[in-house]
Design an enzyme around this catalytic site. Sequence first.
Site, PDB file in Angstrom:
ATOM      1  N   ARG A  31       0.827  -1.194   0.000  1.00 28.35           N
ATOM      2  CA  ARG A  31       0.000   0.000   0.000  1.00 28.35           C
ATOM      3  C   ARG A  31       0.873   1.259   0.000  1.00 28.35           C
ATOM      4  NH1 ARG A  31      -2.422   1.376   3.981  1.00 28.35           N
ATOM      5  NH2 ARG A  31      -1.454   0.012   5.535  1.00 28.35           N
ATOM      6  N   LYS A 176      -8.270  -2.509   1.313  1.00 30.33           N
ATOM      7  CA  LYS A 176      -8.207  -1.587   2.435  1.00 30.33           C
ATOM      8  C   LYS A 176      -8.993  -0.308   2.147  1.00 30.33           C
ATOM      9  CE  LYS A 176      -5.913  -4.090   5.309  1.00 30.33           C
ATOM     10  NZ  LYS A 176      -6.650  -4.695   6.456  1.00 30.33           N
ATOM     11  N   HIS A 195     -10.538  -3.727  13.144  1.00 29.32           N
ATOM     12  CA  HIS A 195      -9.423  -4.386  12.453  1.00 29.32           C
ATOM     13  C   HIS A 195      -8.983  -5.562  13.326  1.00 29.32           C
ATOM     14  CE1 HIS A 195      -5.193  -4.144  10.485  1.00 29.32           C
ATOM     15  NE2 HIS A 195      -5.993  -4.956   9.828  1.00 29.32           N
ATOM     16  N   SER A 213       1.169  -6.462  13.225  1.00 27.54           N
ATOM     17  CA  SER A 213       2.002  -7.499  12.622  1.00 27.54           C
ATOM     18  C   SER A 213       3.003  -8.060  13.631  1.00 27.54           C
ATOM     19  CB  SER A 213       2.755  -6.925  11.418  1.00 27.54           C
ATOM     20  OG  SER A 213       3.576  -7.897  10.819  1.00 27.54           O
ATOM     21  N   LYS A 217      -1.739 -12.730  15.792  1.00 32.74           N
ATOM     22  CA  LYS A 217      -3.191 -12.671  15.595  1.00 32.74           C
ATOM     23  C   LYS A 217      -3.690 -13.803  14.704  1.00 32.74           C
ATOM     24  CE  LYS A 217      -4.957  -9.638  12.779  1.00 32.74           C
ATOM     25  NZ  LYS A 217      -5.480  -8.416  12.125  1.00 32.74           N
ATOM     26  N   THR A 218      -3.027 -13.998  13.560  1.00 35.03           N
ATOM     27  CA  THR A 218      -3.463 -15.036  12.629  1.00 35.03           C
ATOM     28  C   THR A 218      -3.301 -16.416  13.232  1.00 35.03           C
ATOM     29  OG1 THR A 218      -2.870 -13.657  10.734  1.00 35.03           O
ATOM     30  CG2 THR A 218      -3.101 -16.017  10.335  1.00 35.03           C
ATOM     31  N   ASP A 232      -9.509 -10.712   9.545  1.00 39.86           N
ATOM     32  CA  ASP A 232      -8.934  -9.369   9.438  1.00 39.86           C
ATOM     33  C   ASP A 232      -9.898  -8.207   9.663  1.00 39.86           C
ATOM     34  OD1 ASP A 232      -6.608  -7.773   8.922  1.00 39.86           O
ATOM     35  OD2 ASP A 232      -7.407  -7.305   6.951  1.00 39.86           O
ATOM     36  N   ARG A 298       1.765 -12.275  -1.062  1.00 40.47           N
ATOM     37  CA  ARG A 298       0.412 -12.475  -0.523  1.00 40.47           C
ATOM     38  C   ARG A 298      -0.362 -13.513  -1.332  1.00 40.47           C
ATOM     39  NH1 ARG A 298      -1.643  -9.451   4.124  1.00 40.47           N
ATOM     40  NH2 ARG A 298      -0.177  -7.753   4.457  1.00 40.47           N
TER      41      ARG A 298
END
Length: 507
Positions: A31, A176, A195, A213, A217-218, A232, A298
């Site tokens: 991004r 996003k 988020h 990051s 979390k994942t 997400d 990704r």
Amino acid sequence: MDPLSPDPETRPGSISSTGAMVAYSGRRTGRSPTDKRVVFDEQTEHEIWWGSVNIPIPKKSHNLLEQVALQFLNTRPRLFVVDGYAGWDPHSRLRIRVFCTRAYHALFMQNMLIKPTNEELKKDFSDDVDFHIFNAGPMSAPKLVEGVGSETCVSVNLTDKKMVILGTQYAGEMKKGVFGVTHYMFPKQGILTLHSSANEGVNGDVTLLFGLSGTGKTTLSADPKRRLIGDDEHAWSENGIFNIEGGCYAKCVDLSYEKEPEIFNAIKFGSVLENVEFLSKDSREVDYHNISITENTRVSYPLDFIPGAKNPAVGSHPKNILFLTCDAYGVLPPVSLLTPEQAMYHFISGYTAKVAGTEMGVKEPVATFSACFGEAFLPLHPTLYATMLAEKMKSHGTKCWLVNTGWSGGKYGIGKRMSLKYTRSIIDAIHTGELVNGEFEKFEIFNLQIPKKASGVPETILHPKNTWINKSEFERTLRNLANKFQKNFQKYADKATPEIINAGPQA
């Protein structure tokens, strides 16, 4: 104003050995937050949180960019149009229409939006929609237009409900971009955008997991004992939690079946691999360790590619909220219970820490703060989202926990990373109700409540001071971190109540 194509960094796409589409985004492989613009007009002037996150652009400039984008799109030999929903709740979802020139972008958004049925297409998309995205990424933005800073510009008109993308072919800008729009439109309906990831237990209890990051979390949301609602983006309405997206956009760097089997197996026909390299020139086997194009490799795939994912992706009001932080200073407790005011303070702070070696010249842990654990996507002031969070927690009896997945026994380089086994045991104890019904002790400076016991976790590590050999160094490091929190929070103090400010650390 010439198109960027032919772009020497862009290569033709192909198909991997698993059947997934392989595509390349060209010069931009992530991004471009400094190139995002929001139209400044009579409606947004007093609503938007203006500053480095939301940089204003005049409406006339946006209109010129829109004309450039439309002229480009209208001259392409092939145009893709994708219609889909943002939000699984049929009472709250937004109808999104995307125009783009690349097949990879179309498949990406078909994955990331919620795919309507044929009946829904006729009913909801035959006339107008709630938001348009004009992705003319192969065309450079005209830099002479007022408010445009480079050949890349992502301009959002929240009043006219349009987004223009120029000068970047990175697919994540669309994902996003939609998320930022929901952060503006949903709160107007009393719906809180988050988020976070979300999962559900066998009894229907929902947990939200927030974290920047590197916080886990994942990994922690992919609990084999619980169903995944989403990884997400979520929203919290009067009906409960719902996923905003129809798919996942997972990182691929160093991906393996052994580490993350569910994501690895989701890479098949219908998935989109972005900016990856093959093992060799003649191979179609992806080399997930190769980061020669970017570390931000990704994969996009539909949510139902994950076994056990919930469909429809909705759940009840959350019973627990976890704020995950990787504290590389090693001074925060493995778990602590937050009051509603502390939840607002730590939600606004959005803390984690980078470790030495992740960036050039970094020799000590570096504190990182991102408001609401997603500052880059907030069009409104962070205190608005924090206030909504506290109100919903109070209404539904939701408990909020701060969970440190970082270091114990000293900072990075001295102590050790918190055991994943212990962190999972702590989260299990939260889900069973063991922790909330147990005894607590007070943690100094931050004034947090620390559980005295947690099944499967040594009692000595629950208070971080016990794990440090040098107690005076622990006190010094703790006060230093508290000062960083206080300094960061000064950015939000003008809109925060005294109760929120006083809920922070008192160094």
